[in-house]
Design a protein around this motif. Structure first.
Motif, PDB file in Angstrom:
ATOM      1  N   VAL A 140      43.099  44.970  27.784  1.00 27.58           N
ATOM      2  CA  VAL A 140      43.049  46.073  26.821  1.00 27.58           C
ATOM      3  C   VAL A 140      44.461  46.499  26.400  1.00 27.58           C
ATOM      4  N   ILE A 141      45.380  46.494  27.331  1.00 26.39           N
ATOM      5  CA  ILE A 141      46.752  46.922  27.005  1.00 26.39           C
ATOM      6  C   ILE A 141      47.511  45.837  26.242  1.00 26.39           C
ATOM      7  N   LEU A 142      47.420  44.590  26.674  1.00 29.69           N
ATOM      8  CA  LEU A 142      48.206  43.513  26.062  1.00 29.69           C
ATOM      9  C   LEU A 142      47.602  43.001  24.750  1.00 29.69           C
ATOM     10  N   LYS A 143      46.300  42.905  24.685  1.00 29.41           N
ATOM     11  CA  LYS A 143      45.566  42.526  23.467  1.00 29.41           C
ATOM     12  C   LYS A 143      46.009  41.216  22.819  1.00 29.41           C
ATOM     13  N   ASN A 144      46.528  40.292  23.601  1.00 27.71           N
ATOM     14  CA  ASN A 144      46.862  39.000  22.995  1.00 27.71           C
ATOM     15  C   ASN A 144      46.708  37.867  24.010  1.00 27.71           C
ATOM     16  N   GLY A 145      46.616  36.670  23.497  1.00 28.97           N
ATOM     17  CA  GLY A 145      46.360  35.505  24.331  1.00 28.97           C
ATOM     18  C   GLY A 145      47.481  35.175  25.299  1.00 28.97           C
ATOM     19  N   LEU A 146      48.735  35.196  24.833  1.00 29.93           N
ATOM     20  CA  LEU A 146      49.846  34.856  25.715  1.00 29.93           C
ATOM     21  C   LEU A 146      49.974  35.874  26.834  1.00 29.93           C
ATOM     22  N   GLY A 147      49.877  37.151  26.477  1.00 32.30           N
ATOM     23  CA  GLY A 147      49.909  38.189  27.504  1.00 32.30           C
ATOM     24  C   GLY A 147      48.764  38.016  28.473  1.00 32.30           C
ATOM     25  N   MET A 148      47.622  37.610  27.951  1.00 30.37           N
ATOM     26  CA  MET A 148      46.459  37.395  28.814  1.00 30.37           C
ATOM     27  C   MET A 148      46.673  36.194  29.717  1.00 30.37           C
ATOM     28  N   ALA A 149      47.329  35.151  29.220  1.00 35.44           N
ATOM     29  CA  ALA A 149      47.620  33.977  30.060  1.00 35.44           C
ATOM     30  C   ALA A 149      48.495  34.393  31.245  1.00 35.44           C
ATOM     31  N   TYR A 150      49.534  35.162  30.965  1.00 35.15           N
ATOM     32  CA  TYR A 150      50.377  35.670  32.050  1.00 35.15           C
ATOM     33  C   TYR A 150      49.566  36.586  32.973  1.00 35.15           C
ATOM     34  N   GLY A 151      48.699  37.381  32.352  1.00 37.08           N
ATOM     35  CA  GLY A 151      47.845  38.263  33.147  1.00 37.08           C
ATOM     36  C   GLY A 151      46.924  37.483  34.072  1.00 37.08           C
ATOM     37  N   LEU A 152      46.367  36.371  33.591  1.00 30.59           N
ATOM     38  CA  LEU A 152      45.490  35.547  34.435  1.00 30.59           C
ATOM     39  C   LEU A 152      46.254  34.893  35.578  1.00 30.59           C
ATOM     40  N   ILE A 153      47.483  34.490  35.306  1.00 27.42           N
ATOM     41  CA  ILE A 153      48.322  33.942  36.384  1.00 27.42           C
ATOM     42  C   ILE A 153      48.570  35.030  37.422  1.00 27.42           C
ATOM     43  N   GLY A 154      48.882  36.224  36.947  1.00 26.35           N
ATOM     44  CA  GLY A 154      49.067  37.355  37.862  1.00 26.35           C
ATOM     45  C   GLY A 154      47.787  37.682  38.605  1.00 26.35           C
ATOM     46  N   LEU A 155      46.656  37.571  37.916  1.00 21.21           N
ATOM     47  CA  LEU A 155      45.358  37.823  38.537  1.00 21.21           C
ATOM     48  C   LEU A 155      45.078  36.813  39.644  1.00 21.21           C
ATOM     49  N   ALA A 156      45.395  35.555  39.395  1.00 19.68           N
ATOM     50  CA  ALA A 156      45.224  34.530  40.425  1.00 19.68           C
ATOM     51  C   ALA A 156      46.112  34.835  41.632  1.00 19.68           C
ATOM     52  N   ALA A 157      47.328  35.275  41.367  1.00 25.34           N
ATOM     53  CA  ALA A 157      48.223  35.659  42.465  1.00 25.34           C
ATOM     54  C   ALA A 157      47.661  36.860  43.225  1.00 25.34           C
ATOM     55  N   LEU A 158      47.106  37.822  42.497  1.00 25.15           N
ATOM     56  CA  LEU A 158      46.491  38.998  43.131  1.00 25.15           C
ATOM     57  C   LEU A 158      45.336  38.573  44.032  1.00 25.15           C
ATOM     58  N   ILE A 159      44.485  37.684  43.545  1.00 26.79           N
ATOM     59  CA  ILE A 159      43.362  37.200  44.342  1.00 26.79           C
ATOM     60  C   ILE A 159      43.862  36.548  45.627  1.00 26.79           C
ATOM     61  N   PHE A 160      44.889  35.716  45.501  1.00 29.01           N
ATOM     62  CA  PHE A 160      45.467  35.060  46.677  1.00 29.01           C
ATOM     63  C   PHE A 160      45.989  36.083  47.677  1.00 29.01           C
ATOM     64  N   VAL A 161      46.725  37.069  47.196  1.00 33.30           N
ATOM     65  CA  VAL A 161      47.287  38.104  48.078  1.00 33.30           C
ATOM     66  C   VAL A 161      46.170  38.911  48.739  1.00 33.30           C
ATOM     67  N   LEU A 162      45.147  39.269  47.987  1.00 29.62           N
ATOM     68  CA  LEU A 162      44.032  40.038  48.561  1.00 29.62           C
ATOM     69  C   LEU A 162      43.314  39.246  49.647  1.00 29.62           C
ATOM     70  N   LEU A 163      43.036  37.978  49.381  1.00 27.18           N
ATOM     71  CA  LEU A 163      42.361  37.140  50.387  1.00 27.18           C
ATOM     72  C   LEU A 163      43.232  36.951  51.621  1.00 27.18           C
ATOM     73  N   LEU A 164      44.523  36.781  51.402  1.00 28.95           N
ATOM     74  CA  LEU A 164      45.450  36.654  52.529  1.00 28.95           C
ATOM     75  C   LEU A 164      45.485  37.949  53.343  1.00 28.95           C
ATOM     76  N   ALA A 165      45.519  39.086  52.676  1.00 29.21           N
ATOM     77  CA  ALA A 165      45.541  40.379  53.365  1.00 29.21           C
ATOM     78  C   ALA A 165      44.260  40.585  54.174  1.00 29.21           C
ATOM     79  N   ILE A 166      43.128  40.202  53.621  1.00 35.95           N
ATOM     80  CA  ILE A 166      41.861  40.329  54.346  1.00 35.95           C
ATOM     81  C   ILE A 166      41.885  39.457  55.591  1.00 35.95           C
TER      82      ILE A 166
END
Length: 176
Positions: A140-166
């Protein structure tokens, strides 16, 4: 002006909906962990968690999900267009409602005294709402594909960190 009021209400109810989506899995975890307690502690805890779950789910989470949907559709209607990023947001929101409905299924099982998920699995499930939150807000904030691509990479990193923390938390808990 009504667009801004409806948009504000949409955001407010998104926040209250997420409050319920974040707290409900915690109550599901506590209920599952109470399964291993001796009687009468087990019954006392599980009855209290059932009550807390019902109040949260039917008093806050479901009403907020419904009002969020109504305000979101109203905002979309008043916006007068459907930009490309909004199509992707709809997919994430649809996934979030799927998460909500599946959480409802787990809730209903526990209300009947059935514990079908371990506390570790519920801890992982607890983080799914966080992933949806990050994805939707960044989109919603970035509203574009490139920003979303970076966001998805960050999201994948977030998922990894969350699973590792658990995983680390589980190891620490088992040692205690």
């Amino acid at each position: 002006m009504s667009f801004l009021y409806i948009k504000a209400l949409h955001i407010i109810f998104v926040v209250t909906w997420f409050a319920g989506l974040f707290y409900m899995p915690r109550l599901l975890i506590y209920f599952a962990e109470a399964q291993d307690k001796p009687e009468p502690e087990k019954s006392i805890l599980q009855n209290q968690y059932k009550l807390m779950q019902r109040r949260l789910w039917y008093g806050i989470t479901w009403p907020s999900a419904v009002v969020t949907l109504i305000m979101g559709l109203s905002t979309w209607y008043l916006y007068g267009a459907t930009p490309g990023w909004l199509h992707l947001k709809f997919l994430f929101v649809l996934g979030l409602y799927g998460y909500h409905i599946y959480t409802h299924r787990i809730f209903k099982q526990q209300q009947q005294g059935v514990v079908s998920w371990s506390s570790t699995n519920l801890r992982i499930w607890n983080e799914v709402a966080t992933i949806f939150l990050f994805a939707i807000v960044f989109l919603v904030i970035l509203k574009n594909g490139l920003g979303m691509a970076y966001g998805l990479i960050g999201l994948a990193a977030l998922i990894f960190v969350l699973l590792l923390a658990i995983r680390v938390y589980k190891i620490i808990r088992e040692k205690s």
